[in-house]
Design a protein around this motif. Structure first.
Motif, PDB file in Angstrom:
ATOM      1  N   SER A  90       0.837  -1.187   0.000  1.00 35.19           N
ATOM      2  CA  SER A  90       0.000   0.000   0.000  1.00 35.19           C
ATOM      3  C   SER A  90       0.882   1.250   0.000  1.00 35.19           C
ATOM      4  N   PRO A 108       2.467  10.309   9.832  1.00 33.58           N
ATOM      5  CA  PRO A 108       1.106   9.818   9.573  1.00 33.58           C
ATOM      6  C   PRO A 108       0.019  10.590  10.302  1.00 33.58           C
ATOM      7  N   TRP A 127      -6.038   4.288   8.272  1.00 39.68           N
ATOM      8  CA  TRP A 127      -4.943   3.759   7.483  1.00 39.68           C
ATOM      9  C   TRP A 127      -3.832   3.322   8.433  1.00 39.68           C
ATOM     10  N   PHE A 129       0.069   2.374   9.525  1.00 42.03           N
ATOM     11  CA  PHE A 129       1.475   2.690   9.283  1.00 42.03           C
ATOM     12  C   PHE A 129       2.327   2.084  10.397  1.00 42.03           C
ATOM     13  N   TRP A 135       2.872  -0.890  14.836  1.00 44.25           N
ATOM     14  CA  TRP A 135       1.890  -0.468  13.833  1.00 44.25           C
ATOM     15  C   TRP A 135       0.857   0.426  14.488  1.00 44.25           C
ATOM     16  N   GLU A 164      -4.891   6.318  -0.512  1.00 44.93           N
ATOM     17  CA  GLU A 164      -4.060   5.141  -0.250  1.00 44.93           C
ATOM     18  C   GLU A 164      -4.466   4.059  -1.247  1.00 44.93           C
ATOM     19  N   THR A 188       3.985   0.887   5.135  1.00 42.84           N
ATOM     20  CA  THR A 188       2.556   0.562   5.130  1.00 42.84           C
ATOM     21  C   THR A 188       2.399  -0.940   4.950  1.00 42.84           C
TER      22      THR A 188
END
Length: 225
Positions: A90, A108, A127, A129, A135, A164, A188
């Motif tokens: 991604s 982010p 989303w 990251f 994460w 994204e 990602t």
């Protein structure tokens, strides 16, 4: 009927022929990526019929009698048999115009202050990251939503927001400068492009030849399908 079809396909394979109708389902967003491979198969196998349905909805392979589906992204648990065709990562992108007008997010968390283009119908979207050693889910929002990946990318090119998407779909636009990558220092999720078929020990030869052609086109480790 399935056993008879398998036997017929085995005889045709013995003769080095691929015969019958191949029913394929795939997302609209990868139609242009698959078209050259499907055209080459049609040229190589004159007795192969190809029925390709491109839609961003999640099809029911068994109920709708598809032989195989191509999907990009994480897979849900199911009784289907899956084979990874290629790795996909991604990426977060926007147009140069958007970046010039609204600035480039540095971390982010900055995305909460930007207009994001949402591939979903849910009211809340995030989303993912990797920040440091863990994460992190970043909530994103925006006034433009669609269940069509092509539409979201077109909106991003028009400067309407940040999107994204899979790198396999965006690489050409990035190379041409129509879109630019953002937040490259923050990894990602990596998933894949998959061929999905109903469970069964022996897929028809027409399915195997399609998957082999896609593996050759996009490249991935060989796996049992």
């Amino acid at each position: 009927l399935a056993e008879f079809e398998e036997a017929t396909g085995a005889i045709a394979a013995y003769r080095s022929e691929i015969v019958g109708r191949l029913r394929l389902a795939a997302p609209n967003s990868i139609a242009s990526l698959l078209a050259p491979t499907l055209a080459a198969l049609g040229q190589q196998h004159p007795r192969l019929e190809i029925d390709a349905s491109f839609s961003d909805r999640l099809v029911d392979l068994v109920a709708e009698r598809f032989d195989v589906a191509i999907r990009v992204g994480p897979l849900a648990d199911s009784t289907m048999v899956a084979r990874r065709i290629a790795p996909v990562r991604s990426v977060v992108v926007a147009s140069p115009d958007y970046v010039a007008r609204h600035g480039r997010p540095q971390v982010p968390q900055d995305l909460v202050h930007h207009s994001c283009l949402i591939y979903a119908s849910q009211s809340a979207v995030s989303w993912r990251f990797r920040v440091g050693n863990r994460w992190t889910q970043i909530p994103v929002s925006g006034r433009f939503r669609s269940d069509s990946g092509e539409t979201l990318v077109a909106w991003a090119e028009a400067g309407l927001g940040i999107v994204e998407g899979p790198d396999i779909l965006l690489s050409e636009k990035l190379a041409e400068g129509r879109l630019v990558r953002l937040l490259e220092d923050f990894p990602t999720a990596e998933y894949g492009m998959y061929a999905i078929r109903p469970s069964g020990a022996h897929p028809p030869a027409r399915v195997r030849v399609l998957v082999d052609a896609l593996m050759e086109r996009f490249g991935a480790c060989r796996e049992t399908f």
